[in-house]
Design a protein around this motif. Structure first.
Motif, PDB file in Angstrom:
ATOM      1  N   MET A   1       0.450  -1.362   0.266  1.00 14.66           N
ATOM      2  CA  MET A   1       0.313   0.163  -0.020  1.00 14.66           C
ATOM      3  C   MET A   1       1.432   1.336  -0.144  1.00 14.66           C
ATOM      4  SD  MET A   1      -2.692  -1.352   3.262  1.00 14.66           S
ATOM      5  CE  MET A   1      -1.681  -1.400   3.851  1.00 14.66           C
ATOM      6  N   LYS A   2       0.406   2.046  -0.610  1.00 12.08           N
ATOM      7  CA  LYS A   2       1.274   4.015  -0.471  1.00 12.08           C
ATOM      8  C   LYS A   2       0.336   4.786   0.365  1.00 12.08           C
ATOM      9  CE  LYS A   2       3.898   2.734  -3.787  1.00 12.08           C
ATOM     10  NZ  LYS A   2       6.060   2.768  -3.445  1.00 12.08           N
ATOM     11  N   ILE A   3       1.281   5.389   0.848  1.00  9.26           N
ATOM     12  CA  ILE A   3       0.034   6.341   2.307  1.00  9.26           C
ATOM     13  C   ILE A   3      -0.776   7.710   0.897  1.00  9.26           C
ATOM     14  CG2 ILE A   3       0.136   8.196   3.792  1.00  9.26           C
ATOM     15  CD1 ILE A   3       2.239   6.211   4.811  1.00  9.26           C
ATOM     16  N   GLU A   4      -1.314   7.291   0.916  1.00 11.35           N
ATOM     17  CA  GLU A   4      -2.445   8.203  -0.710  1.00 11.35           C
ATOM     18  C   GLU A   4      -2.688   9.692   0.460  1.00 11.35           C
ATOM     19  OE1 GLU A   4      -4.895   6.350  -0.979  1.00 11.35           O
ATOM     20  OE2 GLU A   4      -4.273   4.224  -1.784  1.00 11.35           O
ATOM     21  N   ALA A   5      -2.923   9.556   1.434  1.00  7.48           N
ATOM     22  CA  ALA A   5      -3.269  10.599   1.493  1.00  7.48           C
ATOM     23  C   ALA A   5      -3.340  11.381   3.845  1.00  7.48           C
ATOM     24  CB  ALA A   5      -4.999  11.317   1.524  1.00  7.48           C
ATOM     25  N   VAL A   6      -3.279  12.407   4.239  1.00  8.14           N
ATOM     26  CA  VAL A   6      -2.899  12.357   5.507  1.00  8.14           C
ATOM     27  C   VAL A   6      -3.778  13.388   5.515  1.00  8.14           C
ATOM     28  CG1 VAL A   6      -1.196  12.883   7.759  1.00  8.14           C
ATOM     29  CG2 VAL A   6      -0.791  11.309   5.800  1.00  8.14           C
ATOM     30  N   ASP A   7      -4.776  14.185   6.418  1.00  4.46           N
ATOM     31  CA  ASP A   7      -5.663  14.659   6.730  1.00  4.46           C
ATOM     32  C   ASP A   7      -5.847  14.903   8.481  1.00  4.46           C
ATOM     33  OD1 ASP A   7      -6.526  15.857   3.675  1.00  4.46           O
ATOM     34  OD2 ASP A   7      -7.490  13.560   4.210  1.00  4.46           O
ATOM     35  N   PHE A   8      -5.812  16.618   8.092  1.00  2.27           N
ATOM     36  CA  PHE A   8      -5.829  16.655   9.957  1.00  2.27           C
ATOM     37  C   PHE A   8      -7.225  17.833  10.243  1.00  2.27           C
ATOM     38  CE2 PHE A   8      -1.080  16.036   9.045  1.00  2.27           C
ATOM     39  CZ  PHE A   8      -0.569  15.728  10.296  1.00  2.27           C
ATOM     40  N   PHE A   9      -7.160  17.152  11.283  1.00  2.00           N
ATOM     41  CA  PHE A   9      -8.524  18.307  11.234  1.00  2.00           C
ATOM     42  C   PHE A   9      -8.195  18.679  13.530  1.00  2.00           C
ATOM     43  CE2 PHE A   9      -9.850  13.914   9.287  1.00  2.00           C
ATOM     44  CZ  PHE A   9     -10.461  14.511   7.598  1.00  2.00           C
ATOM     45  N   TYR A  10      -8.199  20.198  13.486  1.00  2.00           N
ATOM     46  CA  TYR A  10      -8.110  20.593  13.877  1.00  2.00           C
ATOM     47  C   TYR A  10      -9.969  21.065  14.546  1.00  2.00           C
ATOM     48  CZ  TYR A  10      -7.143  24.908  16.809  1.00  2.00           C
ATOM     49  OH  TYR A  10      -6.091  26.092  18.130  1.00  2.00           O
ATOM     50  N   LEU A  11      -9.610  20.069  16.276  1.00  2.00           N
ATOM     51  CA  LEU A  11     -11.102  20.414  17.084  1.00  2.00           C
ATOM     52  C   LEU A  11     -10.855  21.722  17.940  1.00  2.00           C
ATOM     53  CD1 LEU A  11     -12.258  17.269  16.635  1.00  2.00           C
ATOM     54  CD2 LEU A  11     -12.553  18.584  15.048  1.00  2.00           C
ATOM     55  N   SER A  12     -12.396  22.821  18.445  1.00  2.00           N
ATOM     56  CA  SER A  12     -11.544  22.953  19.622  1.00  2.00           C
ATOM     57  C   SER A  12     -13.111  23.251  20.757  1.00  2.00           C
ATOM     58  CB  SER A  12     -10.877  24.034  19.467  1.00  2.00           C
ATOM     59  OG  SER A  12     -10.760  25.149  20.408  1.00  2.00           O
ATOM     60  N   MET A  13     -13.054  23.751  21.490  1.00  2.89           N
ATOM     61  CA  MET A  13     -14.170  23.856  22.454  1.00  2.89           C
ATOM     62  C   MET A  13     -14.105  25.466  21.749  1.00  2.89           C
ATOM     63  SD  MET A  13     -15.648  21.866  24.067  1.00  2.89           S
ATOM     64  CE  MET A  13     -15.976  22.715  25.343  1.00  2.89           C
ATOM     65  N   PRO A  14     -15.686  25.388  21.887  1.00  2.00           N
ATOM     66  CA  PRO A  14     -15.402  27.336  21.564  1.00  2.00           C
ATOM     67  C   PRO A  14     -14.773  28.744  22.593  1.00  2.00           C
ATOM     68  CG  PRO A  14     -17.247  26.446  21.493  1.00  2.00           C
ATOM     69  CD  PRO A  14     -16.529  25.597  22.372  1.00  2.00           C
ATOM     70  N   GLU A  15     -14.504  28.125  23.937  1.00  2.00           N
ATOM     71  CA  GLU A  15     -13.840  28.517  24.609  1.00  2.00           C
ATOM     72  C   GLU A  15     -12.735  28.057  25.045  1.00  2.00           C
ATOM     73  OE1 GLU A  15     -14.097  31.681  28.240  1.00  2.00           O
ATOM     74  OE2 GLU A  15     -16.207  31.335  27.767  1.00  2.00           O
ATOM     75  N   VAL A  16     -11.489  28.598  25.066  1.00  2.00           N
ATOM     76  CA  VAL A  16     -10.391  27.513  25.500  1.00  2.00           C
ATOM     77  C   VAL A  16     -10.144  28.194  27.100  1.00  2.00           C
ATOM     78  CG1 VAL A  16      -7.934  26.847  25.678  1.00  2.00           C
ATOM     79  CG2 VAL A  16     -10.042  26.330  23.318  1.00  2.00           C
ATOM     80  N   THR A  17      -9.647  27.064  28.497  1.00  2.00           N
ATOM     81  CA  THR A  17      -9.577  28.648  29.246  1.00  2.00           C
ATOM     82  C   THR A  17      -7.967  28.249  29.786  1.00  2.00           C
ATOM     83  OG1 THR A  17     -10.176  26.535  30.521  1.00  2.00           O
ATOM     84  CG2 THR A  17     -11.958  28.146  29.843  1.00  2.00           C
ATOM     85  N   THR A  18      -7.832  28.344  30.461  1.00  2.00           N
ATOM     86  CA  THR A  18      -6.423  28.373  31.153  1.00  2.00           C
ATOM     87  C   THR A  18      -6.005  27.335  32.032  1.00  2.00           C
ATOM     88  OG1 THR A  18      -6.381  29.645  33.040  1.00  2.00           O
ATOM     89  CG2 THR A  18      -5.833  30.733  30.388  1.00  2.00           C
ATOM     90  N   GLU A  19      -7.459  26.453  32.394  1.00  2.00           N
ATOM     91  CA  GLU A  19      -7.147  25.197  33.410  1.00  2.00           C
ATOM     92  C   GLU A  19      -6.181  23.979  32.443  1.00  2.00           C
ATOM     93  OE1 GLU A  19     -11.269  22.065  34.461  1.00  2.00           O
ATOM     94  OE2 GLU A  19     -11.007  23.163  32.773  1.00  2.00           O
ATOM     95  N   ALA A  20      -5.860  23.265  33.152  1.00  2.00           N
ATOM     96  CA  ALA A  20      -4.616  22.221  32.910  1.00  2.00           C
ATOM     97  C   ALA A  20      -5.412  20.666  32.310  1.00  2.00           C
ATOM     98  CB  ALA A  20      -3.658  21.797  34.197  1.00  2.00           C
ATOM     99  N   ASP A  21      -6.174  20.965  31.411  1.00  2.00           N
ATOM    100  CA  ASP A  21      -6.896  20.000  30.284  1.00  2.00           C
ATOM    101  C   ASP A  21      -7.269  19.829  29.252  1.00  2.00           C
ATOM    102  OD1 ASP A  21      -8.976  18.831  29.259  1.00  2.00           O
ATOM    103  OD2 ASP A  21     -10.902  19.555  30.528  1.00  2.00           O
ATOM    104  N   GLY A  22      -5.883  19.185  28.793  1.00  2.00           N
ATOM    105  CA  GLY A  22      -5.798  19.141  27.767  1.00  2.00           C
ATOM    106  C   GLY A  22      -7.025  18.064  26.500  1.00  2.00           C
ATOM    107  N   SER A  23      -7.705  18.552  27.124  1.00  2.00           N
ATOM    108  CA  SER A  23      -8.555  17.581  26.382  1.00  2.00           C
ATOM    109  C   SER A  23      -9.990  18.893  25.603  1.00  2.00           C
ATOM    110  CB  SER A  23      -9.741  16.790  26.867  1.00  2.00           C
ATOM    111  OG  SER A  23     -10.835  17.458  28.306  1.00  2.00           O
ATOM    112  N   GLN A  24      -9.108  20.173  25.827  1.00  2.00           N
ATOM    113  CA  GLN A  24      -9.707  21.290  25.271  1.00  2.00           C
ATOM    114  C   GLN A  24     -10.244  21.536  23.749  1.00  2.00           C
ATOM    115  OE1 GLN A  24     -10.337  24.619  28.483  1.00  2.00           O
ATOM    116  NE2 GLN A  24      -8.999  24.204  28.959  1.00  2.00           N
TER     117      GLN A  24
END
Lengths: 392, 392
Positions: A1-24
């Motif tokens: 197989m050849k790697i045909e495509a690599v796509d990136f999806f940047y997802l975010s909460m509408p508001e990101v806080t300074t909380e040490a929570d990496g799931s934002q």
């Protein structure tokens, strides 16, 4: 197989806080080859990580990650290792490359596993996926009372082990920290497994960290996580020598296998915590797991994001029966759950395991991206280098 | 003074090749405060480095570098150290931050020096800037004959010391490498100082690197640079123990002071080569210089880009009289010379020194940016995060 495509999806909460929570926010990677699709997730700042994939070359060993990945052959685990070595060499001067590659590497294991109908842990050489005891990973409360109540709530939710991290710890004195440690113990009850994460708050100050040891011992904490910054091996080593009952834990900042091994050898940690979304994916994480076994150190995943990242981070030690404790995010933000069609649930005994299903074994629902998708555009010299892919 | 603005100028040759020549592009940083302007340069991939300054926050310790810099007070060296600590903590999960910050940090020393009318080396605590012996830094030739001729040419140009790097070395066998080493010695003559840089080509293979030692000794090389990747401390240490006549050199990949100290302590290098455009600027580089002095290790700059970067990288060891050898790029691409109004020239004795002039002491001509300026635009959610500043 050849790697045909690599796509990136940047997802975010509408508001990101300074909380040490990496799931934002989240950076999900989708790789396609030979009619198969795999997903991975970078535990990293999305925009610089995307830029590291698409940027123009600076010179021979400062090439974008994409140049080492797109068009490559992938037919087996050896191909993933070969591409990893090429990324490491051709992007040696591109610091962010390790974080970008981590998510791509995960996606390649997922894809390869689907193509072969085998779980990633099997491709890594394990013959089964052992049950793990998930610890509920959450922040310290703002007050000791809140810390106590949150501990009780997790026990009521069926968790035998709870990790508290960050929040007010280290911001005031040893007495204030001790109050939180004892409150956590009270909340968990005498038989709960208590883990403490101080998020590098003591910098390289061994005395400040050592001043917390008596309270951690009194509270019966199993480990004392990240007292110092990730490169402070000497501080880790000095604290490890002062601490007999409570073992040190660290390693989440490792962006290659060598860093984790050094934290074991020079830092004296008893628990090596590896995030596959940073260390370069499953391959180097498995190297660390093997190394930890040889050194009598316990391997643990670091995961504070989605169950896609959780599955990836479970794979490298899925077959290690005695390395039983594992991190399990319990208060993730909706952005990191919305796209997970098949989360990793606890069984009736309260345990979890890396899925016995092809690849990473976590189904992705791209419709879940939609409400959180960040619309990004990067152009250079009038040329479009990146635009957020359309979903659905 | 308050830091009012930080601007990034991404410059590039029209065509960038896979040659290991870091002068093919540049990321120049301009900082403004209190009516003063300072310049610095990141030795880094420009686009990811810009992204790391302007990206949205991911969480409390994955903030963009800009959030720790803009609006901060800068009245003395202590302020630069304070901002550095804030970047390190608040961007601990943003890998590229160290490279971005390196250029900003340089610009702040330049600005502060101009405000005080003092050279950066004085602000770092030195009372004078000692002469250094520049080594001509160039690649190995494609053939031993070319290597020989290039050596002769550099001696004819007045260089007593020459470093050869990369090119064909390590791509074939030890015999082929030896032919280049001996050709280099022949080209330099018996009294020339010969330095060899193998650009991480032996990975972590101690035996392969050790097989080159006899020829390096026979050729009378002063140092054997970067045989291995920057984290391979054990490989460095093992090779150092096998090598009595030729000392190891390394450190350019260090993106914090700890990495360089570990290469000294665990890797046994005799020369610590620090690039201020990667390690976090002049502050951490000075820490490494102090540490090297204490350990009997010689500090050397790593510079393969502009004379702005050269000046910055000379500052941290300007006052160390006995640490005399320094890297001096001799075949830079036009993009890295076009904006330097006052290059650092050799004196009649062939020596150079960190300028005795305020800040970094290198005047910048922004008109020189124009032919090389890369037009970049980064948008997220319709908001413009970065656009290439206009010049002139």
């Amino acid at each position: 197989m050849k790697i045909e495509a690599v796509d990136f999806f940047y997802l975010s909460m509408p508001e990101v806080t300074t909380e040490a929570d990496g799931s934002q926010d989240a950076l999900v990677v989708r790789a396609a080859a030979g009619g198969f699709v795999g997903y991975g997730e970078c535990e990293a700042a999305p925009l610089p990580s995307i830029a590291a994939f698409v940027c123009p070359m600076s010179h021979g060993v400062c090439r974008p990650v994409g140049a080492s990945v797109l068009g490559q052959t992938i037919d087996g685990p050896g191909d993933i290792a070969r591409i990893a070595a090429q990324v490491a060499y051709d992007s040696m001067d591109l610091l962010q490359a390790a974080h970008t590659w981590s998510g791509v590497e995960m996606a390649l294991w997922d894809l390869l596993g689907k193509a072969r109908g085998a779980p990633a842990w099997k491709l890594l050489g394990y013959d089964r996926s052992h049950a793990k005891t998930p610890y509920a990973s959450q922040l310290f409360g703002d007050t000791p009372q809140q810390t106590l109540e949150w501990g009780r709530a997790q026990r009521a939710a069926g968790f035998r082990a709870v990790k508290y991290g960050w929040g007010p710890i280290g911001r005031a004195g040893a007495k204030e920290d001790a109050d939180h440690f004892m409150a956590a113990r009270e909340g968990l009850g005498p038989d709960g497994i208590l883990l403490v994460d101080t998020g590098q708050i003591y910098g390289e100050d061994v005395d400040a960290a050592a001043a917390r040891l008596p309270a951690l011992e009194a509270a019966g904490a199993l480990w004392f996580e990240e007292p110092f910054n990730g490169h402070a091996y000497e501080a880790y080593g000095a604290l490890a020598r002062k601490s007999s009952k409570v073992k040190l834990a660290g390693g989440e900042a490792a962006h290659n296998a060598a860093m984790a091994k050094h934290l074991i050898d020079y830092g004296g940690v008893g628990y090596a915590q590896i995030d596959c979304g940073r260390i370069g994916g499953l391959g180097p994480a498995k190297q660390v797991a093997d190394y930890a076994v040889g050194k009598g150190v316990t391997y643990v995943n670091h995961t504070f994001t989605s169950h896609l990242a959780l599955s990836a981070s479970l794979q490298p030690f899925a077959g290690l029966k005695d390395h039983r404790i594992c991190e399990y995010p319990v208060k993730p933000k909706p952005v990191s759950t919305a796209f997970i069609a098949t989360p990793i649930r606890r069984n009736s005994g309260g345990d979890i395991a890396a899925p016995d299903a092809p690849g990473l074994g976590v189904a992705i629902d791209e419709n879940g991206f939609k409400p959180y998708l960040v619309d990004v555009e990067i152009k250079a010299q009038g040329k479009l280098l990146y635009r957020t892919p359309r979903v659905g």
